[in-house]
Write an enzyme that holds these catalytic residues in place. Structure first.
Site, PDB file in Angstrom:
ATOM      1  N   ASP A  29       0.827  -1.212   0.000  1.00 25.86           N
ATOM      2  CA  ASP A  29       0.000   0.000   0.000  1.00 25.86           C
ATOM      3  C   ASP A  29       0.861   1.262   0.000  1.00 25.86           C
ATOM      4  O   ASP A  29       1.986   1.256   0.500  1.00 25.86           O
ATOM      5  CB  ASP A  29      -0.932  -0.023   1.229  1.00 25.86           C
ATOM      6  CG  ASP A  29      -2.080   0.970   1.080  1.00 25.86           C
ATOM      7  OD1 ASP A  29      -2.374   1.384  -0.057  1.00 25.86           O
ATOM      8  OD2 ASP A  29      -2.680   1.332   2.110  1.00 25.86           O
ATOM      9  N   HIS A  46       2.441   3.238  -8.977  1.00 24.59           N
ATOM     10  CA  HIS A  46       2.176   1.829  -9.295  1.00 24.59           C
ATOM     11  C   HIS A  46       3.323   1.241 -10.121  1.00 24.59           C
ATOM     12  O   HIS A  46       3.749   0.110  -9.899  1.00 24.59           O
ATOM     13  CB  HIS A  46       0.856   1.687 -10.059  1.00 24.59           C
ATOM     14  CG  HIS A  46      -0.353   2.115  -9.268  1.00 24.59           C
ATOM     15  ND1 HIS A  46      -0.566   1.701  -7.972  1.00 24.59           N
ATOM     16  CD2 HIS A  46      -1.404   2.916  -9.584  1.00 24.59           C
ATOM     17  CE1 HIS A  46      -1.707   2.232  -7.536  1.00 24.59           C
ATOM     18  NE2 HIS A  46      -2.231   2.973  -8.480  1.00 24.59           N
ATOM     19  N   SER A  75     -11.025  -6.869  -4.158  1.00 27.57           N
ATOM     20  CA  SER A  75     -12.358  -6.885  -4.760  1.00 27.57           C
ATOM     21  C   SER A  75     -13.033  -5.524  -4.604  1.00 27.57           C
ATOM     22  O   SER A  75     -14.010  -5.226  -5.296  1.00 27.57           O
ATOM     23  CB  SER A  75     -13.210  -8.005  -4.144  1.00 27.57           C
ATOM     24  OG  SER A  75     -13.068  -8.064  -2.738  1.00 27.57           O
ATOM     25  N   ARG A  80     -12.362   2.311  -7.668  1.00 30.77           N
ATOM     26  CA  ARG A  80     -11.475   3.422  -8.060  1.00 30.77           C
ATOM     27  C   ARG A  80     -11.862   3.988  -9.424  1.00 30.77           C
ATOM     28  O   ARG A  80     -12.571   3.332 -10.194  1.00 30.77           O
ATOM     29  CB  ARG A  80     -10.033   2.922  -8.092  1.00 30.77           C
ATOM     30  CG  ARG A  80      -9.563   2.529  -6.717  1.00 30.77           C
ATOM     31  CD  ARG A  80      -8.076   2.328  -6.676  1.00 30.77           C
ATOM     32  NE  ARG A  80      -7.696   2.021  -5.297  1.00 30.77           N
ATOM     33  CZ  ARG A  80      -6.470   2.108  -4.826  1.00 30.77           C
ATOM     34  NH1 ARG A  80      -5.499   2.492  -5.620  1.00 30.77           N
ATOM     35  NH2 ARG A  80      -6.220   1.818  -3.565  1.00 30.77           N
ATOM     36  N   LEU A 140      10.042 -21.066  -4.724  1.00 30.12           N
ATOM     37  CA  LEU A 140       9.194 -20.038  -4.103  1.00 30.12           C
ATOM     38  C   LEU A 140       7.834 -20.035  -4.787  1.00 30.12           C
ATOM     39  O   LEU A 140       7.760 -20.002  -6.014  1.00 30.12           O
ATOM     40  CB  LEU A 140       9.860 -18.656  -4.279  1.00 30.12           C
ATOM     41  CG  LEU A 140       9.022 -17.421  -3.926  1.00 30.12           C
ATOM     42  CD1 LEU A 140       8.695 -17.378  -2.431  1.00 30.12           C
ATOM     43  CD2 LEU A 140       9.754 -16.144  -4.320  1.00 30.12           C
TER      44      LEU A 140
HETATM   45  C1  IPE Z   1      -5.480  -2.720  -0.135  1.00 31.13           C
HETATM   46  O1  IPE Z   1      -5.113  -1.401  -0.350  1.00 31.13           O
HETATM   47  C2  IPE Z   1      -5.478  -3.466  -1.421  1.00 31.13           C
HETATM   48  C3  IPE Z   1      -4.189  -3.569  -2.097  1.00 31.13           C
HETATM   49  C4  IPE Z   1      -3.019  -3.166  -1.682  1.00 31.13           C
HETATM   50  C5  IPE Z   1      -4.245  -4.248  -3.351  1.00 31.13           C
HETATM   51  P1  IPE Z   1      -6.203  -0.238  -0.435  1.00 31.13           P
HETATM   52  O2  IPE Z   1      -5.448   1.018  -0.591  1.00 31.13           O
HETATM   53  O3  IPE Z   1      -7.196  -0.546  -1.476  1.00 31.13           O
HETATM   54  O4  IPE Z   1      -6.894  -0.343   0.987  1.00 31.13           O
HETATM   55  P2  IPE Z   1      -7.890   0.648   1.721  1.00 31.13           P
HETATM   56  O5  IPE Z   1      -9.046   0.868   0.815  1.00 31.13           O
HETATM   57  O6  IPE Z   1      -7.163   1.913   1.983  1.00 31.13           O
HETATM   58  O7  IPE Z   1      -8.264  -0.040   2.996  1.00 31.13           O
HETATM   59  C1  IPE Z   2      -1.642   0.200  -3.345  1.00 34.24           C
HETATM   60  O1  IPE Z   2      -1.389   1.552  -3.358  1.00 34.24           O
HETATM   61  C2  IPE Z   2      -1.854  -0.369  -4.716  1.00 34.24           C
HETATM   62  C3  IPE Z   2      -3.224  -0.823  -4.991  1.00 34.24           C
HETATM   63  C4  IPE Z   2      -4.226  -0.763  -4.179  1.00 34.24           C
HETATM   64  C5  IPE Z   2      -3.446  -1.393  -6.295  1.00 34.24           C
HETATM   65  P1  IPE Z   2      -2.571   2.608  -3.371  1.00 34.24           P
HETATM   66  O2  IPE Z   2      -2.951   2.865  -4.779  1.00 34.24           O
HETATM   67  O3  IPE Z   2      -3.669   2.166  -2.502  1.00 34.24           O
HETATM   68  O4  IPE Z   2      -1.865   3.879  -2.778  1.00 34.24           O
HETATM   69  P2  IPE Z   2      -2.480   4.898  -1.730  1.00 34.24           P
HETATM   70  O5  IPE Z   2      -2.946   4.085  -0.557  1.00 34.24           O
HETATM   71  O6  IPE Z   2      -3.606   5.586  -2.419  1.00 34.24           O
HETATM   72  O7  IPE Z   2      -1.346   5.787  -1.396  1.00 34.24           O
HETATM   73 MG    MG Z   3      -4.124   2.441  -0.524  1.00 36.99          MG
END
Ligand code: IPE
Ligand code: IPE
Ligand code: MG
Length: 257
Positions: A29, A46, A75, A80, A140
């Protein structure tokens, strides 16, 4: 090796806690915030995040960690903006096209958990092909959770179990963990020893709800694109300081770790 010993349920028996985690599960995250802090589009975070995936896979190979599970798309991430979702899908396609051969060379078996039926056909084909190509590797197991949700996993497992064993619907008391386990997405992997979430949030966000029952949790403020192998080593060092009691007293845990 990772796949030879049958996984033990931490609530049915006490798993042997080893010095090095055998299974690490990560919520990657903070990509968006990493980019925003640099006045870059979220996509840049990303893209940068993919470099860290490569680095952490290598770190696991070096440490002899047999299972790495990465949360790539939840899910709930369909909520987004469309542009961001399609960027993530394109990135996923690109990684599968470019990296699979290298994974195979390094003895990495790739598999994807989650409801992939919602992905476009080309991506579904690439996933199937990547799983086929790396299927014989056993150093792995790299599990990527894509369109995955912990609740989906449990519900889906129940449905599949009842489809195979309709008689259980007439005898619900006979449903125990051991009946359900084979139908969960991670049924052939040990439960995660260590869970890492980068990016500062301290929540599970519908990741491996069932499997995290006795996992050691590690949270760091570091955004995923900055999560280097040194940071990973810090998480492992923290894990090694933990006493895993699985419900027992400290004295019992010391006697039989
Ligand atoms: C959790 O991250 C999902 C992934 C890293 C793929 P999110 O950024 O979507 O989580 P929330 O919505 O802040 O809890
Ligand atoms: C995690 O990073 C990647 C995915 C959820 C795909 P975020 O995109 O959630 O990044 P923040 O949390 O908005 O910084
Ligand atoms: Mg996030």
């Amino acid at each position: 090796m990772t796949m030879s010993s049958p996984p033990i349920s931490s609530t049915l028996a006490i798993p042997r806690a080893s010095d090095m985690p055998q299974h690490v599960a990560i919520i990657m995250d903070g990509n968006g915030r990493w980019a925003t802090a640099r006045r870059l589009p979220r996509a840049a975070g990303h893209v940068k995040g993919v470099d860290r995936v490569r680095e952490i896979v290598n770190a696991c190979l070096q440490h002899g960690i047999g299972n790495l599970t990465l949360f790539a798309f939840s899910s709930e991430n369909w909520r987004r903006p469309k542009d961001e979702v399609s960027l993530l899908m394109r990135l996923f396609i690109g990684v599968l096209q470019r990296e699979v051969e290298r994974l195979r060379e390094h003895g990495v078996r790739l598999r994807v958990i989650g409801d992939v039926s919602r992905f476009e056909p080309r991506l579904q084909e690439l996933i199937a092909e990547a799983q086929r190509q790396t299927g014989a590797s056993d150093r792995l197991v790299l599990t990527v959770a894509a369109n995955y949700g912990g609740r989906w996993d449990i519900l889906n497992g129940f449905r599949r179990m009842l489809r195979d064993h309709p008689e259980l619907a007439q005898d619900v008391d006979a449903i125990d963990e051991s009946k359900l386990l084979p139908y969960l997405a991670m049924h052939d992997a040990p439960e995660p020893d260590l869970f890492i979430r980068t990016g500062g949030e301290q929540r599970v966000s519908n990741f491996l709800l069932w499997q995290l029952a006795y996992t050691e949790l590690y949270f760091t403020d570091t955004f995923w694109p900055d999560f280097t192998s040194e940071e990973f080593d810090r998480a492992i060092a923290s894990y090694r300081m933990r006493e895993r009691r699985f419900g027992r007293t400290s004295a019992q845990a010391e006697e039989t770790p």
